[in-house]
Design a protein around this motif. Structure first.
Motif, PDB file in Angstrom:
ATOM      1  N   LEU A 170      -6.312  12.921  -3.915  1.00  0.00           N
ATOM      2  CA  LEU A 170      -5.465  14.119  -3.895  1.00  0.00           C
ATOM      3  C   LEU A 170      -4.689  14.250  -5.205  1.00  0.00           C
ATOM      4  CD1 LEU A 170      -4.393  16.599  -2.445  1.00  0.00           C
ATOM      5  CD2 LEU A 170      -2.686  15.137  -1.344  1.00  0.00           C
ATOM      6  N   ALA A 171      -4.181  13.146  -5.730  1.00  0.00           N
ATOM      7  CA  ALA A 171      -3.432  13.187  -6.994  1.00  0.00           C
ATOM      8  C   ALA A 171      -4.325  13.639  -8.147  1.00  0.00           C
ATOM      9  CB  ALA A 171      -2.824  11.813  -7.294  1.00  0.00           C
ATOM     10  N   VAL A 172      -5.530  13.105  -8.216  1.00  0.00           N
ATOM     11  CA  VAL A 172      -6.461  13.505  -9.275  1.00  0.00           C
ATOM     12  C   VAL A 172      -6.796  14.987  -9.144  1.00  0.00           C
ATOM     13  CG1 VAL A 172      -8.834  13.210 -10.122  1.00  0.00           C
ATOM     14  CG2 VAL A 172      -7.412  11.206  -9.664  1.00  0.00           C
ATOM     15  N   GLY A 173      -7.057  15.430  -7.923  1.00  0.00           N
ATOM     16  CA  GLY A 173      -7.347  16.847  -7.696  1.00  0.00           C
ATOM     17  C   GLY A 173      -6.174  17.736  -8.073  1.00  0.00           C
ATOM     18  N   THR A 174      -4.971  17.305  -7.726  1.00  0.00           N
ATOM     19  CA  THR A 174      -3.774  18.077  -8.046  1.00  0.00           C
ATOM     20  C   THR A 174      -3.592  18.200  -9.551  1.00  0.00           C
ATOM     21  OG1 THR A 174      -2.707  17.425  -5.980  1.00  0.00           O
ATOM     22  CG2 THR A 174      -1.259  18.158  -7.767  1.00  0.00           C
ATOM     23  N   VAL A 175      -3.731  17.098 -10.263  1.00  0.00           N
ATOM     24  CA  VAL A 175      -3.584  17.126 -11.723  1.00  0.00           C
ATOM     25  C   VAL A 175      -4.641  18.044 -12.341  1.00  0.00           C
ATOM     26  CG1 VAL A 175      -3.743  15.726 -13.829  1.00  0.00           C
ATOM     27  CG2 VAL A 175      -2.429  14.890 -11.863  1.00  0.00           C
ATOM     28  N   ALA A 176      -5.882  17.925 -11.870  1.00  0.00           N
ATOM     29  CA  ALA A 176      -6.957  18.776 -12.401  1.00  0.00           C
ATOM     30  C   ALA A 176      -6.661  20.257 -12.147  1.00  0.00           C
ATOM     31  CB  ALA A 176      -8.299  18.386 -11.779  1.00  0.00           C
ATOM     32  N   GLY A 220       0.819  -1.211   0.000  1.00  0.00           N
ATOM     33  CA  GLY A 220       0.000   0.000   0.000  1.00  0.00           C
ATOM     34  C   GLY A 220       0.848   1.254   0.000  1.00  0.00           C
ATOM     35  N   PHE A 221       1.900   1.246   0.800  1.00  0.00           N
ATOM     36  CA  PHE A 221       2.801   2.400   0.848  1.00  0.00           C
ATOM     37  C   PHE A 221       3.479   2.607  -0.504  1.00  0.00           C
ATOM     38  CE2 PHE A 221       6.931   4.393   1.657  1.00  0.00           C
ATOM     39  CZ  PHE A 221       6.508   5.571   2.273  1.00  0.00           C
ATOM     40  N   ALA A 222       3.932   1.519  -1.118  1.00  0.00           N
ATOM     41  CA  ALA A 222       4.566   1.619  -2.435  1.00  0.00           C
ATOM     42  C   ALA A 222       3.582   2.179  -3.460  1.00  0.00           C
ATOM     43  CB  ALA A 222       5.091   0.251  -2.877  1.00  0.00           C
ATOM     44  N   VAL A 239       3.235   5.923  -2.937  1.00  0.00           N
ATOM     45  CA  VAL A 239       4.405   6.651  -3.443  1.00  0.00           C
ATOM     46  C   VAL A 239       4.320   6.780  -4.961  1.00  0.00           C
ATOM     47  CG1 VAL A 239       6.907   6.536  -3.765  1.00  0.00           C
ATOM     48  CG2 VAL A 239       5.918   6.104  -1.512  1.00  0.00           C
ATOM     49  N   LEU A 240       3.995   5.688  -5.640  1.00  0.00           N
ATOM     50  CA  LEU A 240       3.891   5.718  -7.100  1.00  0.00           C
ATOM     51  C   LEU A 240       2.810   6.693  -7.568  1.00  0.00           C
ATOM     52  CD1 LEU A 240       4.349   1.945  -7.995  1.00  0.00           C
ATOM     53  CD2 LEU A 240       5.969   3.820  -8.393  1.00  0.00           C
ATOM     54  N   ILE A 241       1.672   6.686  -6.891  1.00  0.00           N
ATOM     55  CA  ILE A 241       0.578   7.586  -7.271  1.00  0.00           C
ATOM     56  C   ILE A 241       0.983   9.044  -7.074  1.00  0.00           C
ATOM     57  CG2 ILE A 241      -1.745   8.366  -6.622  1.00  0.00           C
ATOM     58  CD1 ILE A 241      -2.344   5.386  -5.941  1.00  0.00           C
ATOM     59  N   SER A 242       1.643   9.321  -5.962  1.00  0.00           N
ATOM     60  CA  SER A 242       1.940  10.715  -5.634  1.00  0.00           C
ATOM     61  C   SER A 242       3.145  11.283  -6.381  1.00  0.00           C
ATOM     62  CB  SER A 242       2.131  10.878  -4.128  1.00  0.00           C
ATOM     63  OG  SER A 242       3.236  10.134  -3.684  1.00  0.00           O
ATOM     64  N   ALA A 283      -7.900   2.597   2.243  1.00  0.00           N
ATOM     65  CA  ALA A 283      -8.333   3.963   2.561  1.00  0.00           C
ATOM     66  C   ALA A 283      -7.193   4.956   2.363  1.00  0.00           C
ATOM     67  CB  ALA A 283      -8.864   4.031   3.989  1.00  0.00           C
ATOM     68  N   ASP A 284      -5.996   4.572   2.754  1.00  0.00           N
ATOM     69  CA  ASP A 284      -4.833   5.445   2.552  1.00  0.00           C
ATOM     70  C   ASP A 284      -4.559   5.662   1.063  1.00  0.00           C
ATOM     71  OD1 ASP A 284      -4.442   5.777   5.272  1.00  0.00           O
ATOM     72  OD2 ASP A 284      -2.918   4.198   5.411  1.00  0.00           O
ATOM     73  N   ILE A 285      -4.680   4.603   0.277  1.00  0.00           N
ATOM     74  CA  ILE A 285      -4.467   4.716  -1.171  1.00  0.00           C
ATOM     75  C   ILE A 285      -5.549   5.606  -1.793  1.00  0.00           C
ATOM     76  CG2 ILE A 285      -4.514   3.432  -3.349  1.00  0.00           C
ATOM     77  CD1 ILE A 285      -3.189   1.092  -1.768  1.00  0.00           C
ATOM     78  N   VAL A 286      -6.782   5.460  -1.346  1.00  0.00           N
ATOM     79  CA  VAL A 286      -7.870   6.302  -1.848  1.00  0.00           C
ATOM     80  C   VAL A 286      -7.578   7.769  -1.563  1.00  0.00           C
ATOM     81  CG1 VAL A 286     -10.292   6.938  -1.428  1.00  0.00           C
ATOM     82  CG2 VAL A 286      -9.678   4.558  -1.863  1.00  0.00           C
ATOM     83  N   ARG A 287      -7.108   8.071  -0.352  1.00  0.00           N
ATOM     84  CA  ARG A 287      -6.780   9.460   0.002  1.00  0.00           C
ATOM     85  C   ARG A 287      -5.735  10.028  -0.945  1.00  0.00           C
ATOM     86  NH1 ARG A 287      -2.796  10.408   3.033  1.00  0.00           N
ATOM     87  NH2 ARG A 287      -3.057   8.591   4.352  1.00  0.00           N
TER      88      ARG A 287
END
Length: 182
Positions: free
Chosen positions: A148-154, A8-10, A13-16, A140-144
């Motif tokens: 945030l990543a989708v919002g940031t890109v938008a 999950g942590f990995a 990191v990849l998403i962010s 839940a952590d990955i969803v958060r």
């Protein structure tokens, strides 16, 4: 459980990584510094307010009967949530007294609201962790992070200023808190 958390942590990191690179490039050095200053301030104040109560809660929750678990969770919620609120007030107050300026003080309040939601999520996650439902906590952590990543890109694509990036933390924290509560 440890392997699930590590995966999950990995994933987080990849998403962010991608969205962070876009954020850094979009905001530039000065505004990125402002962004980091506010997020760091609120995170620091929030970190002090936990006082390791979550870890104690996991340990204690795993050894109690049903009524003892309900009582403990009421007590933990009654401690963690008000302590986090005090942390947010301290962070916002410090930002105002230190002369951070209107946008950064408002940013501290917004990030503080998302921190409150994260504390609520973390409080709910105590029960999941004690029951060894680690995959739900990781999800839940990955969803958060993903929200945030989708919002940031938008926001980067929309050419947004600094304040909306602070605001993007709120729906991300809300999504994780709702999922964890469910």
């Amino acid at each position: 459980g440890g392997a699930v958390r590590a995966v999950g942590f990995a994933a987080m990191v990849l998403i962010s990584v991608g969205s962070s690179a876009l954020l850094f490039r979009h905001l530039g050095d000065v505004r990125l510094g402002y962004y980091a200053k506010v997020v760091s301030l609120v995170t620091l104040c929030g970190g002090f307010t936990d006082a390791d109560l979550s870890a104690i809660g996991v340990r204690e929750l795993s050894t109690r009967d049903a009524e003892g678990r309900r009582s403990l969770m009421r007590s933990l919620s009654g401690l963690l949530i008000p302590l986090a609120f005090v942390g947010v007030v301290v962070a916002v107050g410090f930002a105002a007294i230190a002369g951070y300026g209107h946008t950064l003080v408002l940013g501290a309040a917004i990030v503080g609201a998302s921190m409150m939601l994260t504390v609520i999520q973390d409080t709910y996650a105590i029960t999941l962790t004690a029951r060894l439902r680690i995959s739900w906590v990781a999800t839940a952590d990955i969803v958060r992070v993903a929200v945030l990543a989708v919002g940031t890109v938008a926001l980067v694509l929309a050419g947004a200023g600094l304040l909306p990036f602070y605001a993007a933390t709120v729906p991300a924290a809300l999504a994780a808190a709702v999922l964890t509560a469910w």
